[in-house]
Design an enzyme around this catalytic site. Structure first.
Site, PDB file in Angstrom:
ATOM      1  N   HIS A   1      15.602 -19.025 -43.018  1.00 16.18           N
ATOM      2  CA  HIS A   1      16.879 -18.738 -43.668  1.00 16.18           C
ATOM      3  C   HIS A   1      17.881 -19.855 -43.376  1.00 16.18           C
ATOM      4  O   HIS A   1      17.866 -20.459 -42.305  1.00 16.18           O
ATOM      5  CB  HIS A   1      17.476 -17.430 -43.146  1.00 16.18           C
ATOM      6  CG  HIS A   1      16.686 -16.206 -43.521  1.00 16.18           C
ATOM      7  ND1 HIS A   1      16.447 -15.847 -44.831  1.00 16.18           N
ATOM      8  CD2 HIS A   1      16.104 -15.248 -42.739  1.00 16.18           C
ATOM      9  CE1 HIS A   1      15.748 -14.715 -44.851  1.00 16.18           C
ATOM     10  NE2 HIS A   1      15.519 -14.338 -43.606  1.00 16.18           N
TER      11      HIS A   1
ATOM     12  N   CYS B   1      16.948 -21.899 -48.479  1.00 13.73           N
ATOM     13  CA  CYS B   1      17.778 -21.672 -49.667  1.00 13.73           C
ATOM     14  C   CYS B   1      18.927 -22.664 -49.714  1.00 13.73           C
ATOM     15  O   CYS B   1      19.362 -23.194 -48.689  1.00 13.73           O
ATOM     16  CB  CYS B   1      18.329 -20.241 -49.662  1.00 13.73           C
ATOM     17  SG  CYS B   1      17.063 -18.966 -49.842  1.00 13.73           S
TER      18      CYS B   1
END
Length: 241
Positions: free
Chosen positions: A141, A209
């Site tokens: 993440h 991301c």
């Protein structure tokens, strides 16, 4: 108070609660998990170092000094077999992310790994393992659950990324970035984005991301193996031992 007034207050309260949850998830909870993930990686790295066998005086592909090996396609670089899901593979150290930054890489990219207080980085199944010719691809993440790869965009050409396994330490050097759509799985190919090409480099691919707090696209970081050593590289020796 009118119905519309009550409804307005309820919506306002709900909005505040949502904002508080987002703040808790991305700031406080992430800060807590950051410490837990860092501590778990530190513990594992020290355990592997303490349990490792003494470095051999010489070995095939050795280039001299501290059991350091060359990294040509035919070099005798140790490569572990792929473990079961959620099992530890390696500890990754990236000095550019902070002097004490480290994480455990575990098999798989599900929530049980990426959101875990004892991991944070997941290995894409069926991609290469550390040191293998081809593509050792991992994910984490950028925000939330430890914000593990939040600073990937800060890497600079030549920055070192160290990967420790039970066998020793792999030193990768950052090469370049790529921005792709979330559906572009070709970055996991043995030669990233070159389906069917014969691999010759030993690549570490880090995916996350992008931009932060969004999932619009993926930021891909590529590093290439420079060396392998049975002893900790000087840059992280104090952090491991």
């Amino acid at each position: 108070m009118s119905f519309l007034g009550i409804a307005g207050e309820l919506l306002l309260t709900a909005g505040v609660l949502v904002l508080l949850f987002i703040a808790w998830q991305n700031v406080f909870n992430s800060w807590v998990l950051n410490g837990q993930q860092n501590g778990a990686a530190s513990q594992l790295g020290k355990q592997w170092l303490e349990n490792s066998a003494p470095a051999p005086s010489s070995s095939p592909g050795a280039s001299g000094g501290s059991g350091q090996a060359s990294v040509g396609p035919d070099a005798a670089i140790p490569v572990a077999s792929e473990p079961a899901n959620a099992q530890p593979i390696a500890v990754i150290y990236v000095p550019r992310f902070g002097t004490d930054w480290k994480r455990t890489i575990r098999e798989g990219t599900g929530d049980d790994v990426l959101n875990s207080p004892r991991a944070g980085v997941g290995h894409y199944a069926k991609t290469g393992m550390p040191g293998a010719v081809g593509n050792f691809a991992v994910a984490a993440h950028d925000t939330g659950y430890g914000s593990t790869f939040l600073h990937v965009q800060n890497l600079r050409l030549g920055d070192k990324v160290y990967v420790q396994t039970k066998d020793g330490f792999y030193t990768y050097a950052f090469r370049n970035y790529q921005y792709v759509q979330p559906t572009d799985v070709a970055v996991l190919d043995p030669v990233p984005s070159q389906g069917g090409a014969q691999a010759s480099d030993r690549i570490l691919t880090m995916t996350t991301c992008n931009p932060p707090y969004h999932t619009v696209e993926r930021l891909i970081s590529y590093s290439v193996l420079e060396s392998f050593s049975t002893t900790p590289p000087a840059a992280i020796a104090s952090d491991v031992g």
